[in-house]
Design an enzyme around this catalytic site. Structure first.
Site, PDB file in Angstrom:
ATOM      1  CG  HIS A 260      14.021 -12.415  20.175  1.00  0.00           C
ATOM      2  ND1 HIS A 260      13.877 -13.687  19.705  1.00  0.00           N
ATOM      3  CD2 HIS A 260      15.358 -12.201  20.300  1.00  0.00           C
ATOM      4  CE1 HIS A 260      15.077 -14.234  19.561  1.00  0.00           C
ATOM      5  NE2 HIS A 260      15.991 -13.349  19.910  1.00  0.00           N
ATOM      6  CG  ASP A 319      21.381  -7.009  20.107  1.00  0.00           C
ATOM      7  OD1 ASP A 319      22.507  -7.404  20.467  1.00  0.00           O
ATOM      8  OD2 ASP A 319      20.805  -7.432  19.102  1.00  0.00           O
TER       9      ASP A 319
HETATM   10  N1  ACO Z   1       9.804  -1.586  17.790  1.00  0.00           N
HETATM   11  C1  ACO Z   1       8.525  -1.336  17.472  1.00  0.00           C
HETATM   12  N2  ACO Z   1       7.679  -2.271  16.984  1.00  0.00           N
HETATM   13  C2  ACO Z   1       8.161  -3.503  16.837  1.00  0.00           C
HETATM   14  C3  ACO Z   1       9.491  -3.829  17.162  1.00  0.00           C
HETATM   15  C4  ACO Z   1      10.309  -2.811  17.653  1.00  0.00           C
HETATM   16  N3  ACO Z   1      11.577  -3.069  17.974  1.00  0.00           N
HETATM   17  N4  ACO Z   1       9.685  -5.135  16.901  1.00  0.00           N
HETATM   18  C5  ACO Z   1       8.538  -5.617  16.436  1.00  0.00           C
HETATM   19  N5  ACO Z   1       7.608  -4.638  16.387  1.00  0.00           N
HETATM   20  C6  ACO Z   1       6.224  -4.757  15.928  1.00  0.00           C
HETATM   21  C7  ACO Z   1       6.200  -4.719  14.395  1.00  0.00           C
HETATM   22  O1  ACO Z   1       6.041  -3.411  13.907  1.00  0.00           O
HETATM   23  C8  ACO Z   1       5.027  -5.605  14.091  1.00  0.00           C
HETATM   24  O2  ACO Z   1       3.841  -4.860  14.267  1.00  0.00           O
HETATM   25  P1  ACO Z   1       2.596  -5.084  13.268  1.00  0.00           P
HETATM   26  O3  ACO Z   1       2.210  -6.525  13.443  1.00  0.00           O
HETATM   27  O4  ACO Z   1       1.576  -4.117  13.754  1.00  0.00           O
HETATM   28  O5  ACO Z   1       3.142  -4.808  11.901  1.00  0.00           O
HETATM   29  C9  ACO Z   1       5.043  -6.665  15.193  1.00  0.00           C
HETATM   30  O6  ACO Z   1       5.758  -6.060  16.284  1.00  0.00           O
HETATM   31  C10 ACO Z   1       5.776  -7.946  14.773  1.00  0.00           C
HETATM   32  O7  ACO Z   1       7.030  -7.594  14.177  1.00  0.00           O
HETATM   33  P2  ACO Z   1       7.744  -8.481  13.069  1.00  0.00           P
HETATM   34  O8  ACO Z   1       8.725  -7.636  12.350  1.00  0.00           O
HETATM   35  O9  ACO Z   1       6.771  -9.217  12.235  1.00  0.00           O
HETATM   36  O10 ACO Z   1       8.445  -9.546  13.951  1.00  0.00           O
HETATM   37  P3  ACO Z   1       9.756 -10.318  13.562  1.00  0.00           P
HETATM   38  O11 ACO Z   1       9.686 -11.608  14.238  1.00  0.00           O
HETATM   39  O12 ACO Z   1      10.043 -10.357  12.124  1.00  0.00           O
HETATM   40  O13 ACO Z   1      10.815  -9.311  14.201  1.00  0.00           O
HETATM   41  C11 ACO Z   1      12.751  -8.426  15.032  1.00  0.00           C
HETATM   42  C12 ACO Z   1      11.802  -9.619  15.077  1.00  0.00           C
HETATM   43  C13 ACO Z   1      13.340  -8.309  13.627  1.00  0.00           C
HETATM   44  C14 ACO Z   1      13.873  -8.694  16.014  1.00  0.00           C
HETATM   45  C15 ACO Z   1      11.992  -7.121  15.419  1.00  0.00           C
HETATM   46  O14 ACO Z   1      11.436  -7.242  16.701  1.00  0.00           O
HETATM   47  C16 ACO Z   1      12.858  -5.889  15.297  1.00  0.00           C
HETATM   48  O15 ACO Z   1      12.999  -5.328  14.204  1.00  0.00           O
HETATM   49  N6  ACO Z   1      13.480  -5.429  16.441  1.00  0.00           N
HETATM   50  C17 ACO Z   1      14.396  -4.326  16.396  1.00  0.00           C
HETATM   51  C18 ACO Z   1      15.786  -4.801  15.968  1.00  0.00           C
HETATM   52  C19 ACO Z   1      16.441  -5.662  17.023  1.00  0.00           C
HETATM   53  O16 ACO Z   1      16.422  -5.358  18.199  1.00  0.00           O
HETATM   54  N7  ACO Z   1      17.062  -6.770  16.569  1.00  0.00           N
HETATM   55  C20 ACO Z   1      17.817  -7.665  17.459  1.00  0.00           C
HETATM   56  C21 ACO Z   1      17.072  -8.950  17.664  1.00  0.00           C
HETATM   57  S1  ACO Z   1      17.883  -9.974  18.847  1.00  0.00           S
HETATM   58  C22 ACO Z   1      19.227 -10.562  18.059  1.00  0.00           C
HETATM   59  O17 ACO Z   1      19.254 -10.711  16.870  1.00  0.00           O
HETATM   60  C23 ACO Z   1      20.385 -10.864  18.824  1.00  0.00           C
END
Ligand code: ACO
Length: 389
Positions: A260, A319
């Site tokens: 998140h 989610d």
């Molecule tokens: N699975 C694996 N690794 C993850 C995940 C995941 N679901 N989420 C984040 N990470 C890792 C990233 O690869 C990144 O690693 P790195 O720094 O080594 O590159 C680190 O954690 C940070 O991730 P970011 O993408 O920079 O974080 P951001 O704040 O942009 O992402 C997001 C938030 C988009 C929700 C992300 O966690 C994600 O893609 N999750 C999966 C999709 C999801 O569940 N979305 C629903 C969110 S809740 C909602 O909208 C109601």
């Protein structure tokens, strides 16, 4: 000094709200000061509608009046039902919901300037009608006729009834009701921000909610609920969770429903959904092990990610446990984001009204990275391969 570009607006404060507060560092979510931990087990979705739209929890009289208003505007204009009946059965439920919500504007009254009223009653009408659209499309695409809404049921109970034609069990109705409470608002998330941007141009509530629905669709936001279900459907049983997670992370992909932008600890909504998922699993029984599988995937994700990137912990977001809850309610996976929208419409409407009450056009800037000062070349002098000269 070069301009700092805040890609993704991470940590950028773009407005203020009285509706909800996300305290990401400690995993706390409040609606108008009430902790979600108190609201989820004790308040109904209709009470949350009143809280978010009118600013306070209702007394009995106010709640009854709101329930009557919701019940009175659940049905859809007939031409929209006919339009849904003519849509290809392969259409994705979110596409149908977005299109029909936009279409509702065509049937709402306009003032002398051709503008729709964007007020609390239009908001309540949208809250009432969205589940009718989702349940209606659910039946139409199965070759069945939509079922008329019942005025004596709650928003949650009526949705389950309109989908199946059967009165829901109290456990099922309560589960969906709590789900809707948990989803009702979440500060300036992407879809809510989109709604506020649209409203800031003085677009009406139908247009602004349509913008929000479009933004919710993607799997980095509300689409993750459907994506989390695909994960569970692929994993099938708890024993397969760890190999699945390893494979996904080895390929540099993400576990949907985990992580998140705001929460640095577990999403406070996840524990409530997990509790509901456990209760529903016991109630439904059967061979599907959605909850156990989800729990195993969450555990495996934490373990494997710790091995691969020590110190980088990701937790389940709202989610993730949506998937076992809605799956055990018998709702198809590709409808999950629509159910999210049926809860979040309250927050969208509240934010749209808040934006309109003290409006300022939202119009940020960007740095320009393209070429500068390019001489204009008349069309006959441009080369045939598209380049000039
Ligand atoms: N699975 C694996 N690794 C993850 C995940 C995941 N679901 N989420 C984040 N990470 C890792 C990233 O690869 C990144 O690693 P790195 O720094 O080594 O590159 C680190 O954690 C940070 O991730 P970011 O993408 O920079 O974080 P951001 O704040 O942009 O992402 C997001 C938030 C988009 C929700 C992300 O966690 C994600 O893609 N999750 C999966 C999709 C999801 O569940 N979305 C629903 C969110 S809740 C909602 O909208 C109601």
């Amino acid at each position: 000094m070069p301009t700092v570009v805040d890609r993704g607006l991470e940590g950028v404060v773009v407005g203020s709200t009285e509706l909800s507060n996300v305290e990401g560092a400690i995993g706390r979510l409040t609606y108008r000061g009430y902790d979600i931990d108190d609201l989820a087990p004790n308040a109904t979705f209709e009470e949350i509608v009143h809280l978010l739209l009118y600013g306070e929890l209702p007394n009995r009289h106010q709640l009854d009046a709101l329930k009557r208003e919701l019940a009175s505007c659940r049905s859809l204009p007939e031409p929209l039902v006919t339009a849904m009946q003519n849509v290809p059965k392969t259409a994705w439920p979110m596409e149908v919901l977005r299109t029909v919500v936009s279409g509702l504007g065509l049937f709402s009254p306009v003032n002398a300037h051709g503008e729709h009223l964007s007020d609390v009653h239009t908001a309540i009408e949208l809250i009432a009608k969205m589940p009718t659209i989702v349940a209606g499309w659910d039946r139409i695409r199965r070759g069945l006729d939509p079922i008329d809404a019942r005025a004596d049921l709650s928003q949650a109970g009526n949705f389950l009834y309109m989908r199946s034609g059967k009165m829901p069990h109290a456990i099922e109705e309560d589960a969906l009701d709590t789900y809707l409470v948990l989803l009702a608002d979440h500060s300036f998330n992407a879809s809510t921000f989109a709604a506020r941007v649209a409203a800031s141009t003085r677009a009406d509530i139908y247009a602004s909610v349509t913008a929000a629905l479009a933004t919710l669709q993607g799997d980095l936001h509300g689409g993750a609920a459907t994506a989390a279900f695909r994960t569970l459907a692929e994993v099938r049983s708890p024993e397969n969770a760890e190999p699945y997670v390893r494979d996904i992370l080895d390929r540099g992909q993400r576990i949907m429903g985990m992580g998140h932008r705001e929460y640095k600890v577990r999403d406070p909504r996840a524990k409530h959904l997990e509790a509901i998922a456990t209760e529903l699993a016991g109630h439904v029984g059967g061979n599907e092990r959605w909850y156990e599988t989800a729990h195993a995937v969450e555990e495996a994700s934490r373990k494997v990610l710790q091995e691969k990137k020590p110190g980088n912990t990701i937790y389940a977001n709202v989610d993730f446990y949506t998937a076992p809850v809605l799956a055990d309610l018998g709702i198809p996976g590709d409808e999950f984001t629509c159910l999210f929208a049926c809860g979040r419409i309250v927050g969208w409407a509240g934010h749209i009204l808040e934006q309109l009450a003290d409006n300022r056009l939202i119009r940020p800037q960007a740095t320009y990275d393209g070429p500068t000062t390019v001489p204009f070349v008349p069309i006959d002098k441009r080369s045939s391969n598209g380049t000039t000269g």
